[in-house]
Design an enzyme around this catalytic site. Structure first.
Site, PDB file in Angstrom:
ATOM      1  N   HIS A  17      22.356  53.278  83.081  1.00 61.06           N
ATOM      2  CA  HIS A  17      22.699  54.582  83.631  1.00 61.06           C
ATOM      3  C   HIS A  17      24.070  54.540  84.278  1.00 61.06           C
ATOM      4  CE1 HIS A  17      22.117  58.545  85.060  1.00 61.06           C
ATOM      5  NE2 HIS A  17      21.804  58.255  86.306  1.00 61.06           N
ATOM      6  N   ASP A  75      22.702  55.655  77.870  1.00 60.17           N
ATOM      7  CA  ASP A  75      22.172  56.107  79.159  1.00 60.17           C
ATOM      8  C   ASP A  75      20.779  56.707  78.981  1.00 60.17           C
ATOM      9  OD1 ASP A  75      21.697  57.524  81.632  1.00 60.17           O
ATOM     10  OD2 ASP A  75      23.855  57.415  81.997  1.00 60.17           O
ATOM     11  N   SER A 122      25.672  61.175  87.996  1.00 58.10           N
ATOM     12  CA  SER A 122      24.360  61.704  87.649  1.00 58.10           C
ATOM     13  C   SER A 122      24.215  63.130  88.178  1.00 58.10           C
ATOM     14  CB  SER A 122      23.280  60.773  88.177  1.00 58.10           C
ATOM     15  OG  SER A 122      22.072  61.013  87.513  1.00 58.10           O
TER      16      SER A 122
END
Length: 551
Positions: free
Chosen positions: A520, A490, A263
């Site tokens: 995610h 996602d 991320s």
């Protein structure tokens, strides 16, 4: 909103909630609209108080040159057994031993507070490691960043360590609290009582009076950060964190950086690769931030991403027929139920946990939190159904996790660090008029999340420190290959970001593979194809074919 693997929700009172995704906010996340706020990482790990980097060291950027090596790259770390994590890191218990009985070790590393003044004050960065099992075939240290910005690596790495046990065969697994996070001189803003009010207030104002309250909340929060951490705020951006990783590589004794970024960690990795392309060894970016988007574009992309995830949840509910307890026979009807519920909560909050009520903002937080993993769709369904019946406990518990609040009403510094790092990075400072002009586009992108993410672009408007860039430079000519993993479902880092990152890194650097999944991130989904590709590269240097698709 962003992060990667699944972490445990700290649940207030006696309410039972399963492990939930840690919705660490991706860069440029709104400060007030907690739809893009960072969530509490799993309540396991070690406290930064468990180790020291040098005798006489102090925390808070006040260490002078007298008690440090002349060259910080030559400092020796004192590794000690990890203790319980601090409240700033998320609390919890000390990390459990690893398979085979190996124990976690913690330490501190000194870094310049201001890299423009390398001989000046220092900041102590909290580190954690688990040594490689096969010392004869050890490659080096594999450094993890799990996202945020603002996520504690000290709590994060032990939480997710079972997923990386194969990698520990040849790597020391290492993570850290980035500067301004957790026990690395964590940014301090408002107190727990103030944060309870802050996260409950209306983050989608509809009237001039509500707009005034909203902007006053942003200003009050920013002023508290300046009062309590003003001397640190100019130095917590991503560029300095990347410089910290280069120093960390040297201190750990590695000739190259081996890195796993998730991320926001992909943006941090991209900035590192741009600054130090020749130092990149093997690196993996999972749940990839689009480095070509500014704060407005990133928030709009998230609105579309979370709407896509919500639509997939609704379709799944309909496909289960009578087993789905939500009203409606089509996804559109279920979404209508959700928007009507949120509208009602905007007018009248309902019972939550103890004396705390569930507001519209907190309900939206809870919905977003549950969309980080398909495993938690059943709890989203249950929470929506219970809220419709007047009980907001489950959605409020998920919202608390999103905001880093534990069962004792204590907040980690996740949110404070998230805003501080985002605002040190991003130049954008939007006015009310500019924001209102952009709301129609956000609403078209998502009837559920659009207003929250639209107003959220004002998160840095009142910030006392100017930002560095509109978008980061991640071009990395001369770098070793970097494996880019994109997930088509996602919500927080939409799939298109993977291709954008691969292109921005430059020809011959970014190698993109695709995972057709939900939630995610990709590696921690457990998908054998994804894990095989990542492990093959990190352990054996085998770069998978560009365009590889995993299902």
């Amino acid at each position: 909103m962003s992060r990667s693997p699944v972490s445990a929700v700290s649940v207030p009172s006696a309410l039972s909630v399963p492990s939930a995704p840690s919705a660490l906010s991706v860069r440029r996340a709104p400060a007030l609209a907690a739809v893009t706020a960072a969530a509490l990482l799993a309540a396991t790990g070690c406290s930064g108080n468990s180790g020291t980097s040098a005798p006489g060291s102090s925390h808070g950027g006040n260490t002078g040159s007298a008690d440090r090596p002349k060259d910080l790259a030559t400092q020796r770390l004192e590794w000690r057994a990890c203790r319980t994590p601090s409240v700033a890191e998320g609390g919890g218990t000390a990390p459990s031993p690893l398979p085979g009985g190996a124990r976690w070790e913690c330490s501190f590393m000194k870094a310049p507070l201001d890299y423009a003044k390398p001989d000046g004050d220092t900041i102590d960065l909290a580190l954690i490691r688990a040594k490689a099992r096969d010392t004869k075939q050890r490659i080096g240290s594999l450094i993890f960043n799990f996202g945020g910005p603002g996520g504690s690596g000290i709590t994060g790495l032990p939480s997710f360590a079972p997923d990386y046990e194969k990698l520990r065969a040849r790597y020391d697994l290492v993570s850290f609290d980035p500067r301004g996070v957790g026990d690395s001189d964590g940014v301090k803003c408002e107190n727990d009582r103030q944060l309870d009010a802050y996260f409950a207030q209306d983050s989608t104002p509809d009237t001039p009076a509500e707009v005034k309250t909203f902007t006053k909340g942003l200003a009050t929060f920013a002023a508290a950060c300046e009062k309590n951490s003003g001397s640190l705020l100019p130095y917590v951006g991503t560029t300095n964190a990347a410089r910290d990783m280069e120093l960390m590589r040297q201190v750990l004794g590695d000739s190259k950086l081996y890195y796993f970024g998730i991320s926001y960690g992909t943006e941090l990795g991209g900035v590192y690769a741009h600054l130090y392309p020749k130092s990149v060894g093997r690196a993996v970016f999972d749940a990839v931030v689009d480095p070509t988007q500014n704060s407005e574009q990133g928030s709009l992309g998230q609105a579309k991403g979370f709407q896509l995830a919500l639509n997939n949840f609704e379709k799944d509910c309909i496909a289960r027929g009578d087993a789905c307890v939500l009203p409606g026979t089509t996804p559109k009807e279920i979404e209508g139920f959700i928007t009507q519920l949120l509208d009602r909560l905007g007018k009248q909050p309902i019972a939550g946990i103890g004396t705390r009520k569930l507001t519209q903002t907190q309900a939206t937080n809870g919905i977003a939190q549950a969309l980080y993993s398909k495993d938690f769709w059943p709890y989203l369904e249950q929470g929506l159904d219970e809220a419709d019946g007047g009980s907001g406990a489950l959605l409020l518990a998920l919202s608390d996790s999103m905001n880093g609040r534990d069962q004792y009403g204590r907040y980690s510094n996740l949110q404070a660090a998230n805003v501080a790092i985002n605002c040190a990075d991003s130049k954008e400072r939007y006015t009310v008029a500019q924001t209102e002009a952009k709301l129609p586009e956000f609403r078209r992108a998502s009837p559920v999340f659009g207003d929250f993410l639209g107003w959220g672009i004002m998160s840095c408007t009142k910030w006392p420190v100017p930002g560095r860039w509109s978008t980061p430079d991640v071009s990395a000519k001369g770098s070793a290959p970097i494996l880019i993993v994109g997930n088509t479902g996602d919500p927080a880092t939409p799939y298109a970001g993977a291709r954008a990152m691969a292109n921005a890194l430059g020809k011959g650097v970014g190698t993109e593979i695709t995972y057709h999944g939900q939630g995610h991130g990709s590696y921690d989904s457990g998908n054998p194809c994804v894990q095989g590709a990542v492990n093959g590269y990190l352990l054996n240097g085998k770069v998978p074919a560009a365009g590889t698709v995993c299902r």
